[in-house]
Design an enzyme around this catalytic site. Structure first.
Site, PDB file in Angstrom:
ATOM      1  N   ASP A 131       2.057   2.549   4.304  1.00 24.06           N
ATOM      2  CA  ASP A 131       1.732   3.084   4.129  1.00 24.06           C
ATOM      3  C   ASP A 131       2.236   4.327   3.659  1.00 24.06           C
ATOM      4  O   ASP A 131       1.740   5.662   4.104  1.00 24.06           O
ATOM      5  CB  ASP A 131       0.603   2.992   5.353  1.00 24.06           C
ATOM      6  N   ASP A 133       0.545   5.727  -0.628  1.00 20.19           N
ATOM      7  CA  ASP A 133      -0.696   6.244  -0.977  1.00 20.19           C
ATOM      8  C   ASP A 133      -0.441   7.339  -2.328  1.00 20.19           C
ATOM      9  O   ASP A 133      -1.149   8.710  -1.996  1.00 20.19           O
ATOM     10  CB  ASP A 133      -0.696   6.774  -0.667  1.00 20.19           C
ATOM     11  N   HIS A 135       1.202  -1.272  -0.399  1.00 13.99           N
ATOM     12  CA  HIS A 135      -0.571  -0.240  -0.024  1.00 13.99           C
ATOM     13  C   HIS A 135       0.524   1.045  -0.002  1.00 13.99           C
ATOM     14  O   HIS A 135       1.218   1.442   0.948  1.00 13.99           O
ATOM     15  CB  HIS A 135      -1.182   0.046   1.805  1.00 13.99           C
ATOM     16  N   HIS A 168     -13.473   1.691   3.878  1.00 16.36           N
ATOM     17  CA  HIS A 168     -12.220   3.093   4.368  1.00 16.36           C
ATOM     18  C   HIS A 168     -12.731   3.084   6.298  1.00 16.36           C
ATOM     19  O   HIS A 168     -13.598   2.919   6.515  1.00 16.36           O
ATOM     20  CB  HIS A 168     -12.323   4.041   3.129  1.00 16.36           C
ATOM     21  N   HIS A 172      -2.480  -3.192   4.265  1.00 20.20           N
ATOM     22  CA  HIS A 172      -0.996  -2.828   5.896  1.00 20.20           C
ATOM     23  C   HIS A 172      -2.226  -2.579   6.843  1.00 20.20           C
ATOM     24  O   HIS A 172      -3.036  -0.985   7.289  1.00 20.20           O
ATOM     25  CB  HIS A 172      -0.986  -0.649   5.038  1.00 20.20           C
ATOM     26  N   GLU A 175      -8.775   1.420  -2.416  1.00 19.73           N
ATOM     27  CA  GLU A 175      -8.953   1.916  -0.975  1.00 19.73           C
ATOM     28  C   GLU A 175      -9.974   2.067  -0.666  1.00 19.73           C
ATOM     29  O   GLU A 175     -10.837   3.526   0.134  1.00 19.73           O
ATOM     30  CB  GLU A 175      -7.645   2.558  -0.082  1.00 19.73           C
ATOM     31  N   HIS A 204      -8.681  -1.828   7.445  1.00 20.71           N
ATOM     32  CA  HIS A 204     -10.053  -0.760   7.807  1.00 20.71           C
ATOM     33  C   HIS A 204     -11.442  -1.286   8.143  1.00 20.71           C
ATOM     34  O   HIS A 204     -12.170  -0.065   8.842  1.00 20.71           O
ATOM     35  CB  HIS A 204     -10.061   0.443   6.086  1.00 20.71           C
TER      36      HIS A 204
END
Length: 382
Positions: free
Chosen positions: A315, A6, A4, A145, A207, A118, A186
């Site tokens: 992450d 971003d 993961h 999420h 993650h 995600e 999540h």
């Protein structure tokens, strides 16, 4: 093989998805968008190379506040910006849609670039949209999420469904049929359990960490870890500081309480609030989190369910709090050095680094191939 990262939402938030002035060779001076006084990103190509990255799930993310058709459109825009980024830096990156694609990219000396969605809010309660996003290259979906969907409970919201609804179970089944990995980062513990009961192929936590080590709702309880072992899945240890350290999580809770108090006392005076909060932080600095904390989570999961079920999901560029020694994507070798110091063999380190994720992806592909004669799951549209 990191689960993961971003970078895509950073390009959206910092640059409006414009690549014209975005330099992925150096992201140390990107525009600040978190309002935290820092602008540097955690990721760029030189640091990816320094970190030894061979494959990356790039996060196709849009905040859970986006709903309906707007969320679907934003997902498509984030797929587009990721594809364009990979194309612009094709000397270093290559899109990958299968385990074989990952092998081929690495054989060319490129970082295999996969797409992970995600948040299930981006399918807008539609299996047809799910299938279309798979056709556009999505290879995992995080079921929720930070908010519940109409069919699954999040770890960060009050329970609404007690886990998965019947439609949520259909989502998991259809993802298995497609060969799309089910990601339980999540989601609530009940959603984790429900998904693991339904899943016919190995799933992932892209993650997340061990709840027995750090008591955080995003981390994985022991009984769920045991279910992951039975499922053949993988927990990809993340570097988010509050998920690694109880002391850091407690400090964040105290900081947030101080902020709320100052906002009440100094309503309409944001400068005063910021000054008072800054003074409190100066007097109460956050507890340090280190590479050793991340290794502790790897240790716990490996001892509980086996080293075959551990991976890495940093992450990066999705959090501001990171351990000392793992401040950016150049830091992966520090973790593997610490694990080697603790007695992990070369074979174990290779499993954690990428072989476990490769096994899971190939198993999901094999299950999908075995279901090739199965018709798509149909649900009526409103």
């Amino acid at each position: 093989w990191d689960g993961h990262n971003d970078v895509p939402i950073n390009i959206r938030s910092r640059r409006g998805n414009l690549l014209a002035d975005f330099d992925f060779q150096d992201t140390h001076a990107e525009p600040d968008w978190r309002g935290e006084g820092t602008s540097a990103m955690h990721t760029d190509l030189p640091r990816l190379r320094q970190g030894g990255l061979g494959a990356q799930f790039w996060s196709i993310y849009i905040p859970a506040a986006a709903e309906g058709a707007n969320a679907v459109q934003a997902a498509l825009e984030q797929i587009d910006i990721t594809e364009r980024l990979v194309d612009q830096y094709s000397d270093d990156l290559a899109l990958a849609y299968s385990a074989d694609d990952v092998v081929a990219a690495q054989a060319e000396g490129k970082i295999a670039s996969l797409l992970g969605l995600e948040g299930g809010h981006m399918i807008n309660d539609s299996l047809a949209v799910l299938r279309q996003l798979h056709a556009r290259g999505i290879r995992y979906m995080t079921l929720t999420h930070s908010s519940n969907t109409s069919w699954a409970d999040s770890a960060d919201a009050a329970p609404q469904h007690g886990g998965l609804t019947d439609f949520g179970r259909q989502v998991v089944a259809e993802m298995n049929r497609l060969g799309m990995l089910v990601d339980l980062a999540h989601v609530s513990a009940e959603t984790m359990r429900d998904a693991l009961e339904v899943a016919q192929a190995p799933l992932i936590f892209s993650h997340s960490n061990a709840r027995a080590v750090t008591e955080e709702s995003r981390n994985v309880p022991d009984d769920v870890l045991d279910m992951v072992k039975a499922n053949g899945g993988i927990v990809m240890v993340t570097f988010v500081a509050e998920f690694l350290s109880n002391a850091r999580s407690q400090w964040i809770a105290e900081r947030n309480a101080v902020r709320a108090r100052q906002e009440w006392l100094w309503q309409g005076q944001p400068e005063k609030v910021a000054a008072e909060l800054g003074s409190w932080i100066a007097a109460n600095p956050p507890p340090e989190v280190t590479v050793s904390d991340a290794a502790d989570h790897v240790d716990y999961i490996a001892r509980r369910i086996g080293v075959e079920h551990v991976g890495i999901g940093g992450d990066y560029d999705g959090t501001s709090g990171l351990p000392t020694g793992l401040e950016d994507v150049s830091g992966y070798p520090a973790l593997f050095t610490e694990l080697a110091r603790r007695g992990y063999s070369q074979e174990d380190l290779e499993k954690i680094a990428s072989r476990n994720m490769m096994r899971v992806m190939r198993a999901a592909e094999a299950y999908a191939a075995s279901q090739s004669q199965m018709a798509p799951i149909e649900t009526p549209v409103g």
